[in-house]
Design an enzyme around this catalytic site. Structure first.
Site, PDB file in Angstrom:
ATOM      1  N   ASP A  65       9.295  -5.672 -13.632  1.00 41.84           N
ATOM      2  CA  ASP A  65       8.705  -4.867 -12.561  1.00 41.84           C
ATOM      3  C   ASP A  65       9.308  -5.313 -11.234  1.00 41.84           C
ATOM      4  O   ASP A  65       8.684  -6.044 -10.467  1.00 41.84           O
ATOM      5  CB  ASP A  65       7.188  -5.043 -12.556  1.00 41.84           C
ATOM      6  CG  ASP A  65       6.512  -4.122 -11.559  1.00 41.84           C
ATOM      7  OD1 ASP A  65       7.217  -3.317 -10.912  1.00 41.84           O
ATOM      8  OD2 ASP A  65       5.275  -4.206 -11.428  1.00 41.84           O
ATOM      9  N   LYS A  81      10.498  -2.967  -9.057  1.00 37.82           N
ATOM     10  CA  LYS A  81      10.339  -1.841  -8.125  1.00 37.82           C
ATOM     11  C   LYS A  81      11.605  -1.655  -7.289  1.00 37.82           C
ATOM     12  O   LYS A  81      11.559  -1.580  -6.061  1.00 37.82           O
ATOM     13  CB  LYS A  81       9.102  -2.030  -7.247  1.00 37.82           C
ATOM     14  CG  LYS A  81       7.796  -1.995  -8.032  1.00 37.82           C
ATOM     15  CD  LYS A  81       6.574  -2.036  -7.121  1.00 37.82           C
ATOM     16  CE  LYS A  81       5.306  -1.904  -7.952  1.00 37.82           C
ATOM     17  NZ  LYS A  81       5.058  -3.068  -8.823  1.00 37.82           N
ATOM     18  N   ASP A 130      16.884   0.728  -3.660  1.00 38.21           N
ATOM     19  CA  ASP A 130      18.061   0.544  -2.814  1.00 38.21           C
ATOM     20  C   ASP A 130      19.019   1.710  -3.010  1.00 38.21           C
ATOM     21  O   ASP A 130      18.716   2.671  -3.710  1.00 38.21           O
ATOM     22  CB  ASP A 130      18.742  -0.790  -3.146  1.00 38.21           C
ATOM     23  CG  ASP A 130      19.286  -1.486  -1.899  1.00 38.21           C
ATOM     24  OD1 ASP A 130      20.011  -0.816  -1.124  1.00 38.21           O
ATOM     25  OD2 ASP A 130      18.985  -2.672  -1.701  1.00 38.21           O
ATOM     26  N   THR A 162      23.856  -0.553  -5.191  1.00 35.50           N
ATOM     27  CA  THR A 162      23.075  -1.786  -5.299  1.00 35.50           C
ATOM     28  C   THR A 162      22.100  -1.705  -6.465  1.00 35.50           C
ATOM     29  O   THR A 162      21.925  -2.676  -7.215  1.00 35.50           O
ATOM     30  CB  THR A 162      22.319  -2.060  -3.989  1.00 35.50           C
ATOM     31  OG1 THR A 162      23.265  -2.143  -2.916  1.00 35.50           O
ATOM     32  CG2 THR A 162      21.546  -3.363  -4.067  1.00 35.50           C
ATOM     33  N   SER A 192      -1.406   1.517  -7.276  1.00 31.59           N
ATOM     34  CA  SER A 192      -2.852   1.439  -7.499  1.00 31.59           C
ATOM     35  C   SER A 192      -3.645   0.885  -6.324  1.00 31.59           C
ATOM     36  O   SER A 192      -4.867   1.020  -6.285  1.00 31.59           O
ATOM     37  CB  SER A 192      -3.127   0.575  -8.736  1.00 31.59           C
ATOM     38  OG  SER A 192      -2.467  -0.678  -8.627  1.00 31.59           O
ATOM     39  N   PRO A 198      -1.520   0.654 -13.824  1.00 28.94           N
ATOM     40  CA  PRO A 198      -2.149  -0.559 -13.310  1.00 28.94           C
ATOM     41  C   PRO A 198      -3.463  -0.265 -12.599  1.00 28.94           C
ATOM     42  O   PRO A 198      -3.689   0.853 -12.127  1.00 28.94           O
ATOM     43  CB  PRO A 198      -1.107  -1.070 -12.307  1.00 28.94           C
ATOM     44  CG  PRO A 198      -0.492   0.190 -11.762  1.00 28.94           C
ATOM     45  CD  PRO A 198      -0.506   1.183 -12.895  1.00 28.94           C
ATOM     46  N   ALA A 245      -8.948  -6.649 -12.120  1.00 26.55           N
ATOM     47  CA  ALA A 245      -9.162  -7.223 -10.792  1.00 26.55           C
ATOM     48  C   ALA A 245      -9.206  -6.170  -9.692  1.00 26.55           C
ATOM     49  O   ALA A 245      -9.881  -6.351  -8.679  1.00 26.55           O
ATOM     50  CB  ALA A 245      -8.078  -8.255 -10.487  1.00 26.55           C
ATOM     51  N   ARG A 300      -4.442 -10.035 -13.797  1.00 34.38           N
ATOM     52  CA  ARG A 300      -5.283 -11.170 -13.407  1.00 34.38           C
ATOM     53  C   ARG A 300      -6.517 -11.336 -14.284  1.00 34.38           C
ATOM     54  O   ARG A 300      -6.944 -12.466 -14.547  1.00 34.38           O
ATOM     55  CB  ARG A 300      -5.694 -11.024 -11.938  1.00 34.38           C
ATOM     56  CG  ARG A 300      -4.584 -11.371 -10.960  1.00 34.38           C
ATOM     57  CD  ARG A 300      -4.971 -10.989  -9.540  1.00 34.38           C
ATOM     58  NE  ARG A 300      -4.896  -9.538  -9.335  1.00 34.38           N
ATOM     59  CZ  ARG A 300      -5.303  -8.920  -8.230  1.00 34.38           C
ATOM     60  NH1 ARG A 300      -5.850  -9.626  -7.242  1.00 34.38           N
ATOM     61  NH2 ARG A 300      -5.166  -7.608  -8.103  1.00 34.38           N
TER      62      ARG A 300
END
Length: 217
Positions: free
Chosen positions: A64, A66, A69, A73, A120, A172, A176, A198
């Site tokens: 992950d 994310k 660019d 790249t 999220s 996600p 938590a 978490r």
């Protein structure tokens, strides 16, 4: 894997210690279908942590990162990452050329590309939400493998999923962040993943926590 479940469980393993990461991955591997790691763990330990987790669990590992660019790249990042990982997460807002650069690398390696549409956390409603449907349309057009959509907003999850209809969803926000698992399970299907981090890895018994969520699925 533990039993037969409709929706899959993806562990977000955002710890920063190699031994702890491998231990939690091993302990929970009976109940999780996939493991997602991000910059905290990889920057702290190096890309080889991906191989170590895969070898110790026999589970796929998704990075992950994310990635967001320019195409050249993005291509370099994807090349390095997918020499180890089974898939990579990138941002959709950078446009189809940047996403396609990652897709080209992934297709050559038979790896997965997952595009973020809407995140999220509360801040995602400020800017990202306004273009989430457009990014879902792009994901559908490019035929990416999967998309990210929020468990914290089930109505948005449903809408975005309906647009990128051929992509699996990783979602996600349960645990938590307060997402309601029952609401999410009403939207997702057997190709999709609920991401929990978490609530599992910070639990005093990660294995039991993973089992608890898996049973509910």
């Amino acid at each position: 894997m533990y039993g037969e479940s409709l929706v899959k469980l993806m562990l977000a393993l955002d710890v920063m210690d190699e031994k702890k990461a491998i231990l939690i991955a091993k302990e929970t591997s009976e109940y999780v279908d996939s493991i997602k790691i991000g910059y905290p763990l990889v920057l702290a330990t190096g890309l080889n942590i991906i191989d170590k987790i895969k070898e110790s669990t026999n589970k796929e590992v998704i990075c992950d990162f994310k990635v967001a660019d320019i195409p050249s790249t993005n291509e370099k990042i994807a090349e390095l990452t997918l020499n180890h990982a089974d898939g990579i997460i990138c941002q959709g807002f950078v446009g189809s050329d940047s996403v396609s650069a990652i897709l080209n690398v992934a297709r050559a390696k038979n790896k997965k590309v997952i595009v973020v549409t809407e995140m999220s956390h509360p801040g995602a409603t400020e800017y990202l939400q306004n273009v989430a449907e457009d990014m879902a349309k792009m994901a559908d057009r490019l035929k990416v493998d999967g998309i990210v959509a929020p468990s914290t907003r089930p109505e948005r999850l449903k809408e975005i999923k309906s647009i990128a209809k051929d992509a699996f969803v990783i979602s996600p926000g349960v645990g938590a962040q307060g997402g309601n698992l029952s609401d999410v399970l009403n939207v997702l299907n057997e190709n999709d993943y609920v991401i929990i981090g978490r609530a599992i890895y910070e639990n005093e018994n990660p294995k039991n926590a993973a089992k608890k969520y898996k049973i509910q699925m």
